[in-house]
Structure formats: C-alpha cells, structure tokens
Design a protein around this motif. Structure first.
Motif, PDB file in Angstrom:
ATOM      1  N   ILE C 283       0.869  -1.176   0.000  1.00  0.00           N
ATOM      2  CA  ILE C 283       0.000   0.000   0.000  1.00  0.00           C
ATOM      3  C   ILE C 283       0.909   1.231   0.000  1.00  0.00           C
ATOM      4  O   ILE C 283       1.843   1.315   0.797  1.00  0.00           O
ATOM      5  CB  ILE C 283      -0.930  -0.033   1.231  1.00  0.00           C
ATOM      6  CG1 ILE C 283      -1.872  -1.241   1.119  1.00  0.00           C
ATOM      7  CG2 ILE C 283      -1.699   1.277   1.372  1.00  0.00           C
ATOM      8  CD1 ILE C 283      -2.780  -1.441   2.328  1.00  0.00           C
ATOM      9  N   VAL C 299      -2.168   3.132   8.553  1.00  0.00           N
ATOM     10  CA  VAL C 299      -2.979   2.534   7.491  1.00  0.00           C
ATOM     11  C   VAL C 299      -3.927   1.534   8.144  1.00  0.00           C
ATOM     12  O   VAL C 299      -3.528   0.768   9.026  1.00  0.00           O
ATOM     13  CB  VAL C 299      -2.067   1.837   6.454  1.00  0.00           C
ATOM     14  CG1 VAL C 299      -2.883   0.948   5.515  1.00  0.00           C
ATOM     15  CG2 VAL C 299      -1.279   2.876   5.658  1.00  0.00           C
ATOM     16  N   SER C 300      -5.160   1.574   7.722  1.00  0.00           N
ATOM     17  CA  SER C 300      -6.122   0.566   8.157  1.00  0.00           C
ATOM     18  C   SER C 300      -6.529  -0.272   6.954  1.00  0.00           C
ATOM     19  O   SER C 300      -6.783   0.258   5.877  1.00  0.00           O
ATOM     20  CB  SER C 300      -7.360   1.212   8.772  1.00  0.00           C
ATOM     21  OG  SER C 300      -8.329   0.204   9.061  1.00  0.00           O
ATOM     22  N   THR C 301      -6.583  -1.568   7.155  1.00  0.00           N
ATOM     23  CA  THR C 301      -7.018  -2.468   6.074  1.00  0.00           C
ATOM     24  C   THR C 301      -8.327  -3.149   6.448  1.00  0.00           C
ATOM     25  O   THR C 301      -8.774  -4.061   5.756  1.00  0.00           O
ATOM     26  CB  THR C 301      -5.933  -3.538   5.794  1.00  0.00           C
ATOM     27  OG1 THR C 301      -5.654  -4.244   7.005  1.00  0.00           O
ATOM     28  CG2 THR C 301      -4.658  -2.892   5.265  1.00  0.00           C
ATOM     29  N   ASP C 302      -8.929  -2.675   7.555  1.00  0.00           N
ATOM     30  CA  ASP C 302     -10.196  -3.278   7.990  1.00  0.00           C
ATOM     31  C   ASP C 302     -11.232  -2.188   8.265  1.00  0.00           C
ATOM     32  O   ASP C 302     -11.920  -2.203   9.278  1.00  0.00           O
ATOM     33  CB  ASP C 302      -9.978  -4.166   9.224  1.00  0.00           C
ATOM     34  CG  ASP C 302      -9.364  -3.392  10.391  1.00  0.00           C
ATOM     35  OD1 ASP C 302      -9.187  -2.142  10.280  1.00  0.00           O
ATOM     36  OD2 ASP C 302      -9.064  -4.006  11.427  1.00  0.00           O
ATOM     37  N   TRP C 307      -5.386   0.031  13.117  1.00  0.00           N
ATOM     38  CA  TRP C 307      -4.454   0.855  12.344  1.00  0.00           C
ATOM     39  C   TRP C 307      -3.028   0.346  12.514  1.00  0.00           C
ATOM     40  O   TRP C 307      -2.631  -0.069  13.596  1.00  0.00           O
ATOM     41  CB  TRP C 307      -4.532   2.327  12.804  1.00  0.00           C
ATOM     42  CG  TRP C 307      -5.866   2.960  12.508  1.00  0.00           C
ATOM     43  CD1 TRP C 307      -6.973   2.922  13.300  1.00  0.00           C
ATOM     44  CD2 TRP C 307      -6.224   3.704  11.336  1.00  0.00           C
ATOM     45  NE1 TRP C 307      -8.011   3.598  12.692  1.00  0.00           N
ATOM     46  CE2 TRP C 307      -7.571   4.095  11.485  1.00  0.00           C
ATOM     47  CE3 TRP C 307      -5.545   4.082  10.181  1.00  0.00           C
ATOM     48  CZ2 TRP C 307      -8.243   4.834  10.520  1.00  0.00           C
ATOM     49  CZ3 TRP C 307      -6.207   4.826   9.226  1.00  0.00           C
ATOM     50  CH2 TRP C 307      -7.552   5.188   9.395  1.00  0.00           C
ATOM     51  N   TRP C 328       1.206  -5.374   3.026  1.00  0.00           N
ATOM     52  CA  TRP C 328      -0.007  -6.028   3.536  1.00  0.00           C
ATOM     53  C   TRP C 328      -0.292  -7.281   2.731  1.00  0.00           C
ATOM     54  O   TRP C 328      -0.094  -7.303   1.515  1.00  0.00           O
ATOM     55  CB  TRP C 328      -1.160  -5.017   3.397  1.00  0.00           C
ATOM     56  CG  TRP C 328      -2.521  -5.527   3.737  1.00  0.00           C
ATOM     57  CD1 TRP C 328      -2.915  -6.164   4.879  1.00  0.00           C
ATOM     58  CD2 TRP C 328      -3.704  -5.421   2.915  1.00  0.00           C
ATOM     59  NE1 TRP C 328      -4.258  -6.453   4.827  1.00  0.00           N
ATOM     60  CE2 TRP C 328      -4.762  -6.000   3.639  1.00  0.00           C
ATOM     61  CE3 TRP C 328      -3.958  -4.867   1.665  1.00  0.00           C
ATOM     62  CZ2 TRP C 328      -6.060  -6.064   3.135  1.00  0.00           C
ATOM     63  CZ3 TRP C 328      -5.240  -4.926   1.163  1.00  0.00           C
ATOM     64  CH2 TRP C 328      -6.287  -5.526   1.887  1.00  0.00           C
ATOM     65  N   TRP C 330      -3.221  -9.405   1.412  1.00  0.00           N
ATOM     66  CA  TRP C 330      -4.684  -9.373   1.222  1.00  0.00           C
ATOM     67  C   TRP C 330      -5.183 -10.781   0.946  1.00  0.00           C
ATOM     68  O   TRP C 330      -4.736 -11.445   0.008  1.00  0.00           O
ATOM     69  CB  TRP C 330      -5.038  -8.441   0.052  1.00  0.00           C
ATOM     70  CG  TRP C 330      -6.525  -8.330  -0.180  1.00  0.00           C
ATOM     71  CD1 TRP C 330      -7.502  -8.246   0.778  1.00  0.00           C
ATOM     72  CD2 TRP C 330      -7.194  -8.284  -1.450  1.00  0.00           C
ATOM     73  NE1 TRP C 330      -8.735  -8.145   0.184  1.00  0.00           N
ATOM     74  CE2 TRP C 330      -8.585  -8.173  -1.173  1.00  0.00           C
ATOM     75  CE3 TRP C 330      -6.770  -8.326  -2.774  1.00  0.00           C
ATOM     76  CZ2 TRP C 330      -9.538  -8.101  -2.187  1.00  0.00           C
ATOM     77  CZ3 TRP C 330      -7.717  -8.249  -3.785  1.00  0.00           C
ATOM     78  CH2 TRP C 330      -9.084  -8.146  -3.490  1.00  0.00           C
ATOM     79  N   THR C 335     -12.979  -5.475   1.567  1.00  0.00           N
ATOM     80  CA  THR C 335     -12.665  -4.678   2.754  1.00  0.00           C
ATOM     81  C   THR C 335     -12.521  -3.219   2.345  1.00  0.00           C
ATOM     82  O   THR C 335     -12.784  -2.859   1.191  1.00  0.00           O
ATOM     83  CB  THR C 335     -11.385  -5.193   3.459  1.00  0.00           C
ATOM     84  OG1 THR C 335     -11.221  -4.484   4.700  1.00  0.00           O
ATOM     85  CG2 THR C 335     -10.143  -5.001   2.595  1.00  0.00           C
ATOM     86  N   ILE C 337      -9.726   0.100   2.758  1.00  0.00           N
ATOM     87  CA  ILE C 337      -8.392   0.519   3.209  1.00  0.00           C
ATOM     88  C   ILE C 337      -8.343   2.040   3.242  1.00  0.00           C
ATOM     89  O   ILE C 337      -9.025   2.712   2.465  1.00  0.00           O
ATOM     90  CB  ILE C 337      -7.274  -0.047   2.312  1.00  0.00           C
ATOM     91  CG1 ILE C 337      -7.411   0.462   0.868  1.00  0.00           C
ATOM     92  CG2 ILE C 337      -7.268  -1.573   2.333  1.00  0.00           C
ATOM     93  CD1 ILE C 337      -6.223   0.100  -0.011  1.00  0.00           C
ATOM     94  N   SER C 339      -5.847   5.660   4.997  1.00  0.00           N
ATOM     95  CA  SER C 339      -4.667   6.128   5.719  1.00  0.00           C
ATOM     96  C   SER C 339      -5.010   7.387   6.495  1.00  0.00           C
ATOM     97  O   SER C 339      -5.930   8.113   6.119  1.00  0.00           O
ATOM     98  CB  SER C 339      -3.540   6.435   4.728  1.00  0.00           C
ATOM     99  OG  SER C 339      -3.915   7.522   3.892  1.00  0.00           O
TER     100      SER C 339
END
Ligand code: HEC
Ligand code: HEC
Ligand SMILES: [Ca+2]
Ligand SMILES: [Ca+2]
Ligand SMILES: [Ca+2]
Ligand SMILES: [Ca+2]
Ligand SMILES: [Ca+2]
Ligand SMILES: [Ca+2]
Ligand SMILES: [Co+2]
Ligand SMILES: [Co+2]
Lengths: 389, 165, 389, 165
Positions: C283, C299-302, C307, C328, C330, C335, C337, C339
């Motif tokens: 990312i 960064v959040s991926t959920d 974070w 990350w 995946w 989901t 994503i 920042s």
C-alpha cells in the motif's frame, strides 16, 4: 505524452508561429492559455544538453537546486536509445540461484518499493584544455534524480541467490546488449531495480522501462534497459570492464573495477559563460561523493591560498549532489575561484597535479580534479585548463 | 526504508519460473574460463576475409586506423602513446568473442553467425601477434590464450579516506 | 525548449508516424536514437493531468516517490497562463518601506538563494460523490517541487521594511492581476521569491518567471507571475480572501485567512482505477502537512477498526509530501483501506464526519478528510464517497 | 540555509529605486478604508446600463444566474442554500471596485474606465439591496458602506494540535 500541446508555446510549434509573435504587449489585458494536460517549458528558456553521437551533457551551469529535470539528464549510451515496449519487456534472473525467474515490469512494480534521490555520473566525466569551457563542457556527464524501484536484495531473496554467488552480470536490452559484472555485495547493499525517475516512469534515455541503479557507482554499471541478471562466482571481464572503464595507474598497471565515484565539486556560478559584476556574488555549485555524504565544501577566492566553508543546502543526502553556496564580495580584481569537497570518509577532492602524480600521465576515468575559474577584471569567467596553469 | 521483519515473507510470489529454453535464448555471455562459448571454431585466414568486408570500413584495413579506432597494435612513432587495442590492452581473449557477437558490426548488431565470430576472433588475435596463422579458435582453445595485457590489470583497492591514488 | 525533437517519439510526432510504427521487433538488433538536446517521455506512457478551464489535476496515482514532474504539476489559475518576457518582467516592492525598489529577474537571481523541496496545494482540493474516482479526481490539486529563489526576508532587508508593516499585498502579472494579503511575519519566516522549479526555471503554469512561494500555505497565496509587493498595516480584503478561499464554519460564521494546509494523506495505490490481486500488496501513498513535518502515517485495512504504522520514505521534509508504504497480505475478502497522517503539532487527519461536525455542512475549502477505498473481491478499488458510507 | 552573520551586508545593492511614477502605474489596489480609490463617482442607474451590455451575458440579467454565477442575492426555493453573492457573502464594498477594475469583464480585463467601475459598483450594491437607487458611490462613500456579510467573517484562530475545527 502524446497529448496535444495546450499552451502558447505548444500552439506556436503546432501552428508554425514564431514564439515571439505570441508575446502579448500586456499580459494583464488578455486571458492566458487555459489549463492543459501536460505543462510546458517557457519558450524564453534555451536550456539544452550538448549532444555528441554517444553522449549528451547536462547544462550544470543552468541548474538550480539539486534535481535535474529528467529531459536534461545526461546521456551516455553505446548503441543509441532503444524503444522498448514495457508490456513485453521482461527481466530474467538466473545462474547461481535456487529458482531462475522471469519478472515482467508489472511484476517488479508489485514488490516493496524504495525511492532515493541520488546522482549518476559517468566515470569518464572530465574534459579540459580550453578557457571557453562551461561546467557542462567540463563535467556535464552527471545528473541527479529521485529514483524509485524495487531493492535488488528483495529480488535476490525471491530467486534465492546461492551463497557461492559472488558476482552478477547485468545485461541491457539495447543494441549494445551492454554488460557489466557487479559484486553481489552491492546487490545486497543498496542496488535498486529502478522503474521511476523524478516521480514518473524512467525516461527512454535513462533506461525505460527498467534499469539497474547502483548508488554512488560509475554510471556505466547502472545498466539501462535491463533484461537479464546472471549470478556467478567470478567477473565476466566484459569489454566495458576491461577495454573501457579501466584506467592507467602508476607503474604501467591498469586499474579495473574502480566502481566508486570519487568525491567532486564544481562551482557552477560564476562560471563560463557567465559574466559578473563586482560587489556581492553568491558562489554556487554542486558537490557529491560516491562513497557517502558530503561533509564539507570549501571555496577559495584567491587561487587556492585560503579556503572558506561553504553553506550546504539541506537535505544533504547520501551519494547525492549537494548544492553549496558561499557569499563573497568581489572587489573587481582579477583572481581565481575554486571549490573542493570533503566526503564522510575523509577524502578531499584533489588537484589535477595530485591526480597525475598519484596515477601517472596515462590515466583516464575517475578524474575528479578541483576546477578553477579565472575571474577577469571585466567580469568574464574562464576555465583554467592545466596547460595554462 | 525498513520493512518490519515480522511482515517480510520469504517470497512474494510475483513473477514466474524461467524455463531453460528462455534462459538459453538470452544467455549469450562468455566467461574467461570459456563458459558460454558455443560449438564451432574459427581461423585467422577466414576471419581476415570477413573483417575486410564487414569491419575494416570502421576499424581500418587490417584493424589499424579507421573512424572507430584500431583493434590491432602498431607502433606509430608520431603518437605520444600507443593506441589501446586488443593486443596491448585487452586482458582476456574470451571478451573478443563476447563483445563482437553482442555488439558488432555496430550498424548491424546481432547479425553474425557464431562461426563468423570465431573466425573474426581468430583473425584479431593473430593480427595482434597473439596466436599464429594456423591456430584454431574454439571453446577449448580460446580460454587458454594468454593476453599480453592480462598481467597489467589490478582491481581497485581504494577504500576512501584521505589517500589520493 | 525549441530544440528539434531528437528521439523516436519526437520524430514520430514530427513526421506524422504513429508511435507504434517505430517499435523495433528486436531493439538489440538496431541502433537506437542518438543522444539529443532534450530528452523525451516514452510514447508508451500516457500520464496526463486532468484539465478543466480553470485548473488541471496531477495524476497522483501514477507518481513514484515525492517529486512531481514539472509538466505534471497541478494548475490553478483565474485567467489563464500568461506569456511573460523574463527580460522585461520586474518586481516592485513599495509601501511601508524605507526605499521602494524595482528588481529585474536578473537582479533577483543575484541575491543569496535557497532551495527547498515542498508541496503546493490548492485549499479547494477536495472532490467526492462517485465511486469511480481516482486520487487525481479526489485531490489532484497538490504537487511537489524543489523550489529555488531568494528568501523574501532578504528583499525585506534590502528595501527596509518598516516596523509598522504587518501585512503585504502580493500581486501577479496575469490577466486576473491576482492579489492576496499576507502577514509580514510569513515573509520574514520562510517565504521565497522563487524562480527555480525542479532544477530549471519555473514553468509558465507555475508562475514563470517569478512567483511567491509560501511553504505549507494554501496555494492561492503563493502568487504566480509576481509583479508587485506592497507593504501595509492591514489586509486588503481582496476578492480571493473574502468571496473565495474562505469557508463556512459553525454558527454561520465564515473563516478567512486560514492559510495553513491541514495535514492530509491519501493511499495512491491500490486506488481507483487500479485492479489488484490477492496476496502481498504494498500500500503506497502520500502524506503532508502545512504545519511542519509528518511524524506518522497509519494505514487501516479493515475499514478503520485497527491501524498499522506505515513506513515513511526518507527524507521526511518540513511541509513536504512524504511517501508512505505499508506491506499487507490481502486474503481476497472485500474490505476498506485508508490512511491517516499525524503531523508534528499532534494534529491527526480527521474523518469526513468529524470535519462536518466541527464546521457544519456549509463549509468548503481546507477539506482534508481520510479517504477510504473499497476493495472489492474481484480486486477493483473504488472510492468510498460519503453518501455510500 | 544560514549565511554566517559576519558576512551578511546590510544591503546587497541589487535592483534600483522605484520612482513614484512607476509605482503609481501599478498601485491599483483598493483598501477597505478607501485608500487607493480614484477620483470620480458612480450611480446605480448608469451601472445598470453598462452591466447589461458588458456583464449580463456571463452573470445573468440583473446579476442573477448566468454561466459564471450570480452577483446578486436572491432566494431561490429550489436550492438547498442561497448562492454566495456580493449581497450575502462579501464583507467589504471596496473589494467590488478593486476586483472589477483588475479582472472584469473576464474576456477584456483592464478595459473599463474608473467611471464605469464606479457605476458598476453602485449598481451591484443597489441590486443587492445595500445602497438605495439614488446613492452616489465615490472615494468618500464607498468605504462607509457596511456590507451584510461583514459581521460573519472571522480570522482563522487554529494553531495546529489535535483540535479539529
Ligand atoms: C559502422 C561502424 C562499425 C562497424 C562496421 C564495425 N564496428 Fe566495431 N566498433 C564501432 C564503434 C562505434 C565501436 C565503439 C562502440 C562503443 O563505444 O561502445 C566499435 C568497437 C569495436 C570493438 C571494441 C574496441 C575497443 O577497443 O574496445 C571491437 C573489438 C570491434 N568494434 C570489432 C568489430 C568487428 C569485428 C566488426 C566487424 C564484424 C566491427 N567492429 C564492425 C563501429 C563499427
Ligand atoms: C466572459 C465572461 C464574463 C464576463 C463578460 C464578465 N464576467 Fe465577471 N466573472 C466571470 C468569471 C469566469 C468569474 C470568476 C473568475 C474567477 O474564478 O476568478 C467572474 C467573477 C466575477 C465577480 C466575482 C464573483 C464572486 O462571487 O467572487 C464579479 C464581482 C464579477 N465577475 C463582475 C463582473 C462585471 C461587473 C462584469 C462586467 C463589467 C463582468 N463580471 C463580466 C466571467 C465574466
Ligand atoms: Ca500583441
Ligand atoms: Ca551465462
Ligand atoms: Ca581501441
Ligand atoms: Ca520493425
Ligand atoms: Ca496600494
Ligand atoms: Ca458568486
Ligand atoms: Co571505474
Ligand atoms: Co484558506
């Protein structure tokens, strides 16, 4: 890139108008060109490289700061600039690896990436012999970009480089099928497989779509248009690391694999062809070292008798051109000005005489002497070639 | 730039395995020990003919002079130093084969057959006085040719610091 | 700039050949284009700005690193791009000064110079409302260059700015005769009268031959094509600091002179229109703050539940775009994503909801919300506009 | 970037003194206190005629609508919020004079006489219900016009830190 030119300059070129016909008498009284897809360089700016068939020199005396505009980056190629389709181009890594692999350009872009601002310099970057020589003429085969790509170490892990691999061959896809042998250690240390230059894709002249980039090393080793890496246990002794890019040293010996670019600096202003007036002059220049950071630049305004510390513009980056400046009041009397850099290893840029004494007269590459400028009473600035000295 | 070590995978899984066929197509390099040299052989007399046709225009008759530089050593008393050529400056004979095959003739790179390259290599070694008229150049003999300049080459041993060398 | 195009691409344009007709079957078997005076962009690269009549947006999703190629720097102008002759252009400084003065462009270049890599952003840099929106569409009115010029403080000393001068008016020489009132303190602090951009002269779109550059401040205040500075004791209340570049806040009030660009970040990869595959994804994005340095990007991926700290690419510069990266894996499940940046003042990039709650619905400029991307199971990446949320 | 203080001169001596004539030619800005306003005056009725000729094509008949936006406040019940115009959003009347003179009409900037700009200013203030039909706008009266929006304007008071405001 293929967009229709949108601005006054672009239109002038397209419609065959001369640029000056477009200059308004009063720009506040007529609406300007509307926003475009691709910006332009002002038609008033005549900043260009100096090409020969095999190279083209960056106009160092015209640059500000530390970034080289990509289209003014120096060129050096051995069989011209190839046109390579990035959708077909592949990088093969094989030899002493667990798993020989092929990577498309798209594959390379998926790996973790890294960016760094660093210079590139041809190790043959020295000319002298005339007074009417500019920084471009003397050492225009150096430029600086922000390079982006995947670390070679990441790819080394991906293919599983074997412990007995000590050298690798890097090979280009140009008509010279350019090749150099590189110690594997450099690959693990800081080599980059670059696809980005100053925010965008590499320019064709700099290796589009993908090149090797070896920070601080002589430019020729950073193989452009990269198509293949072979891991091996000895150097290949290619033509470019034997017949070329080797230099005579004392005792009739020939030094090869001299990879590091020795620290260097040059005053780019005032420099030929500038003409200056007496009074306050900001002496400006570039300094760099292939062995790490620049720690000091000194400027002499009395032909080398005394030296003053120049200011270094932040950021001072590793293996990067640094902009130095020294504010000086010129009384109008004829003199010589020059700069010398010290890098983090303690290396001090030598004089021409020191280099010849150390290596003998039959040397060549990696020639990085202090450049002196003669400042004439009428404000002209002339190179001081060694035969004048 | 650091990837936190707990998140680096051993492999990312991008790219694909290279087949031996596709490697072979690109794997044209020749090493000093002869690795990479193809089958076939060459002789000075055959190379001389090819050289006259395809090379002399740029490198001079007999490899001396020409707009793109001599390949054969001569002693020209009008010059301060001898021109750097295969005979006095090239440390390995295998480089001749490798370089000619990948890059020459300049205007038609990649156009020579392996046999032509062997012949040209034999010719240039002979013209430089390194092998004799009847010598045969092939994957066995070429790595054994000892070049006059080899003893002159030394690797860079500078390590930075104040030394000027 | 007026040089004849030298490379394959240039020739194709000049001779009306299609670019693809020039692609060799095997680039190793034909000598490439020889070295040129000006480099080219590969004809395979279609990276362009998105123009309207009044602005043009930088393709952030296509950029590598932190430098914006000068011809892809965003544009915003109020009456088009003027053509200005640098040999005739002058900067007048007057008002509350000891000595009103006129400086030619050549004069300005004689003063001590300074360079800095810093972003420029239009304070109106926010669009949303559709899923099919790229970073360029959402916030393409920001770009970064290395700017070179003379510190305004140097000129302030030269003219002798009076102690009672508290504001100055900066005025452009374009057809809008653009004007903004600026606190004198900014002039003493870090304002630059810039003539250099990424190593060369300013581009016409960015103010050639000379502009004001106010690091970290909303783009409109960095007056382009600068012709005049007047020192005064109160703001002028120009149209651009009243009717425009002011924003509704709570209680029906209108905030003006909000100069600082609030910290912001955006993921530029993966982002619309990219399509990705499951597995490892780096990312990538840009983060910046007008109030100083970026200290952290998360960064959040959920979809914002948890974070992670992203890596920041050195150099992390003051008031500059910083490249962040987060590696990350995946698993292929749908989901979101996103920042968020934290700057050195402790400011954390807010959500859209937080901004609306803080300012009310009738706001506008300085809108810097977290941008969320929807990652679909098939790998498509879509903007998440607030009306979808 | 630091110049060592011992070497900074008080003045570098580059550039030249600006004459009052050349300053006057450029010094077109108008301040809220009226500084910069030229001689002359304007009236709504005269401005109305000019507006119809030179402005209405872009800003609508009577300053409402048009491809480049309304300049006159109206209450359009179909719109969620009123359009931002001189009547409801401009804090200072002097800005009208300053802006029109420097930038309008968009396609012929710098073409209006001071008298035309005064008349247009008077017209736009009147059309927005701020001054009456017979009011005269000049260097004395214009700075005294109190704009409806002036009380709404507040300077930015944010100082960074965690606050979202
Ligand atoms: C059209 C001109 C041209 C022709 C024909 C040509 N060459 Fe060359 N040759 C060059 C140029 C130019 C170079 C230098 C290329 C470079 O700088 O990388 C060169 C370099 C060489 C070198 C390396 C010289 C050195 O000292 O490093 C060799 C060996 C060579 N050529 C052999 C050949 C042979 C054998 C042929 C014929 C099969 C040939 N050349 C035909 C132009 C030509
Ligand atoms: C050809 C079109 C055109 C014409 C004719 C024109 N304008 Fe404009 N006007 C514009 C545009 C476009 C803008 C917005 C410019 C910008 O964004 O900076 C504007 C903006 C304005 C504004 C500022 C509006 C705001 O809310 O900030 C005023 C006031 C104005 N015009 C007055 C006039 C007057 C008075 C005339 C006639 C003398 C005129 N205009 C003629 C196109 C035009
Ligand atoms: Ca004209
Ligand atoms: Ca091999
Ligand atoms: Ca030679
Ligand atoms: Ca073809
Ligand atoms: Ca004034
Ligand atoms: Ca409006
Ligand atoms: Co070397
Ligand atoms: Co603002």
């Amino acid at each position: 890139a293929m967009a229709i030119a949108q601005t006054a300059h672009g239109k002038a070129v397209q419609e065959g108008l001369s640029f000056t016909e477009l200059i308004p008498d009063d720009p506040t009284k007529q609406v300007g060109t509307l926003a475009g897809e691709v910006g332009t360089r002002s038609g008033f700016e005549k900043v260009i490289k100096k090409p020969s068939d095999i190279s083209s020199r960056s106009p160092l005396q015209d640059f500000y700061g530390i970034i080289t505009p990509s289209d003014l980056h120096f060129e050096r190629h051995h069989a011209g600039i190839p046109v390579i389709d990035p959708n077909k181009h592949e990088l093969v890594i094989h030899g002493l690896v667990d798993k020989p692999m092929v990577f498309t350009v798209a594959d390379l872009k998926r790996f973790p990436s890294v960016s760094r601002i660093a210079f590139l310099e041809c190790s043959g970057n020295f000319r002298t012999g005339k007074e009417a020589m500019s920084p471009q003429d003397i050492c225009g085969l150096t430029s600086q970009s922000e390079w982006t790509g995947v670390k070679l170490s990441t790819l080394f892990r991906e293919v599983g480089v074997k412990p007995n691999a000590s050298w690798f061959l890097a090979e280009g896809g140009d008509a010279a099928i350019m090749t150099r042998s590189i110690p594997v250690k450099k690959g693990w240390d800081d080599a980059i497989i670059a696809y980005g230059q100053n925010g965008e894709a590499l320019r064709p002249e700099q290796g589009y779509p993908v090149r090797l980039f070896l920070p601080g090393w002589e430019g020729n080793t950073s193989i452009k248009w990269l198509r293949r890496l072979e891991l091996g246990d000895a150097p290949w002794q290619t033509r470019e690391e034997t017949s070329k890019y080797s230099e005579g040293i004392k005792g009739g010996k020939i030094r090869q694999f001299s990879f590091d670019i020795d620290a260097r600096s040059i005053i780019t202003f005032p420099a030929f062809p500038a003409q200056v007036e007496k009074g306050w002059i900001e002496i400006r220049g570039l300094a760099w070292s292939g062995r790490g950071k620049v720690v000091k630049v000194e400027v002499s305004t009395d032909a080398g008798k005394s030296w003053h510390i120049a200011e270094l513009q932040e950021p001072v980056l590793d293996k990067a051109h640094v902009r130095f400046r020294y504010l000086w009041h010129w009384n109008g009397a004829e003199t010589e000005i020059m700069s010398r850099v010290t890098d983090e290893t303690g290396y001090i840029q030598p004089t021409f005489k020191q280099l010849i004494e150390a290596r003998g007269a039959d040397s060549g590459y990696h020639f990085n002497p202090i450049t002196a400028w003669q400042l004439k009473a009428d404000g002209r600035v002339l190179n001081k070639p060694e035969n004048v000295r | 730039y650091l990837i936190k070590s707990d998140s680096i995978p051993a492999r990312f899984g991008f790219g694909r395995v290279a087949t031996s066929t596709e490697i072979a197509r690109l794997d044209i390099d020749i090493r000093p020990d002869g690795k990479g040299l193809p089958a076939g052989e060459g002789k000075p007399v055959a190379g001389k003919v090819i050289f006259a046709q395809k090379c002399a225009a740029c490198h001079g008759v007999g490899g001396v002079g020409g707009p793109n530089g001599s390949l054969v050593t001569t002693t020209d008393p009008t010059k301060k130093r001898p021109e750097k050529t295969i005979g006095n400056y090239w440390p390995y004979a295998t480089t001749i084969f490798d370089y000619i095959r990948r890059a020459m003739p300049f205007s038609e790179p990649g156009s020579l057959t392996d046999a032509e390259v062997y012949n040209l290599t034999a010719y240039l070694l002979n013209a430089n006085g390194i092998i004799d008229d009847k010598a045969v150049v092939n994957a066995k003999t070429l790595p054994n040719v000892v070049m006059p300049a080899q003893q002159l080459f030394v690797p860079d041993d500078r390590k930075g610091g104040p030394e000027i060398k």
